[in-house]
Design an enzyme around this catalytic site. Structure first.
Site, mmCIF file in Angstrom:
data_model
loop_
_atom_site.group_PDB
_atom_site.id
_atom_site.type_symbol
_atom_site.label_atom_id
_atom_site.label_comp_id
_atom_site.label_asym_id
_atom_site.label_seq_id
_atom_site.Cartn_x
_atom_site.Cartn_y
_atom_site.Cartn_z
ATOM 1 N N SER A 1 36.180 86.286 42.354
ATOM 2 C CA SER A 1 36.859 87.401 43.010
ATOM 3 C C SER A 1 36.321 88.702 42.427
ATOM 4 C CB SER A 1 38.366 87.317 42.754
ATOM 5 O OG SER A 1 39.026 88.504 43.152
ATOM 6 N N TYR B 1 45.677 85.778 36.969
ATOM 7 C CA TYR B 1 44.717 85.502 38.044
ATOM 8 C C TYR B 1 43.369 86.128 37.705
ATOM 9 C CZ TYR B 1 42.489 85.695 42.640
ATOM 10 O OH TYR B 1 41.597 85.576 43.679
#
Length: 264
Positions: free
Chosen positions: A141, A154
């Site tokens: 990401s 995350y």
């Protein structure tokens, strides 16, 4: 792109980017193994594949059950007798502050996003090396490059993937193994809805940026192009990807900017 007859295992295949990759690869004649927690959802994805359904095998697994993943990898390998490409698209996002997030929730996120990807990849790696070829694809990401509010664990899990697979690439560069790290930004999927909150509950709110992001179809196309060109790392998205460069060259400005950014 030519993925005809390539044997591809995709995790997170029941929704989002993983699902989009299934349809694109099926159209190109790849032989697929599709995995996620929900077998019923995987069979629905299989039914939507327009080309030979016999070349789409369903293998349910739970990335959080890290101790079972080596056995799952062995089962996946037996389906076709080999695997050319593993696409690690399974994962979970987060919406919760550091102070409020329970340690069990943080461990859950790390197990799914980091250890799940590592264990599956590590289980296949010796077999790929023995056959002299193989491709490990890691869906990271843009927040694997920088952190934002309410996504600490995350972001940490994605940072960890970056470091782990960059290191692995150095170790296997001469063994026929390719490693592609994909860093999407805002992609229109249900990842925000399915995020876990500080106490582990489902978030169930759609982020406006996610809602208006790149389609999963277009994202999947760019991922496959990156795999075919064997790009070590690629950023996919719109203006949010500029944050990677702002963080690198103007870190203090970036910190001020990211603090002010609305986070849903």
């Amino acid at each position: 792109m030519n993925f005809k007859n390539k044997i591809v295992w995709i995790t997170g295949a029941s929704s989002g980017i993983g699902e989009a990759l299934v349809y694109q690869l099926n159209e190109q004649g790849a032989k697929l193994i599709v995995s996620s927690r929900r077998a019923d959802a995987l069979y629905k994805v299989k039914q939507k594949c327009r080309k030979n359904p016999l070349d789409v095998h369903v293998l349910p697994l739970d990335l959080e059950q890290t101790d079972l993943l080596f056995a799952k990898a062995a089962a996946a390998w037996k389906i076709y007798g080999t695997i050319d490409i593993l696409i690690n698209a399974g994962g979970i996002s987060q919406r919760g502050s550091v102070l409020e997030t329970e340690p069990e929730v943080e461990q859950k996120i790390m197990n799914i996003n980091f250890w799940g990807t590592v264990n599956l990849s590590k289980a296949l790696l010796p077999k790929m090396i023995a056959q002299g070829k193989g491709n490990l694809v890691v869906i990271s990401s843009v927040v694997g490059k920088f952190g934002t509010q309410f996504r600490s664990t995350y972001s940490a899990s994605k940072h960890a993937l970056q470091g782990y697979f960059d290191s692995l690439r150095c170790e296997v560069y001469d063994k026929g193994i390719s490693i592609n790290i994909i860093c999407p930004g805002f992609i229109k999927t249900n990842v925000t809805l399915n995020s876990v909150t500080a106490n582990g509950e489902k978030y169930n709110v759609m982020d406006d940026n996610q809602e208006n992001g790149m389609s999963s179809y277009d994202c999947a196309l760019q991922i496959l192009k990156a795999i075919e060109k064997d790009k070590e790392e690629v950023l996919i998205g719109s203006k949010e990807t500029y944050g990677v460069y702002l963080k690198r060259f103007f870190p203090k400005y970036f910190s001020k900017m990211i603090r002010k950014r609305k986070v849903v």
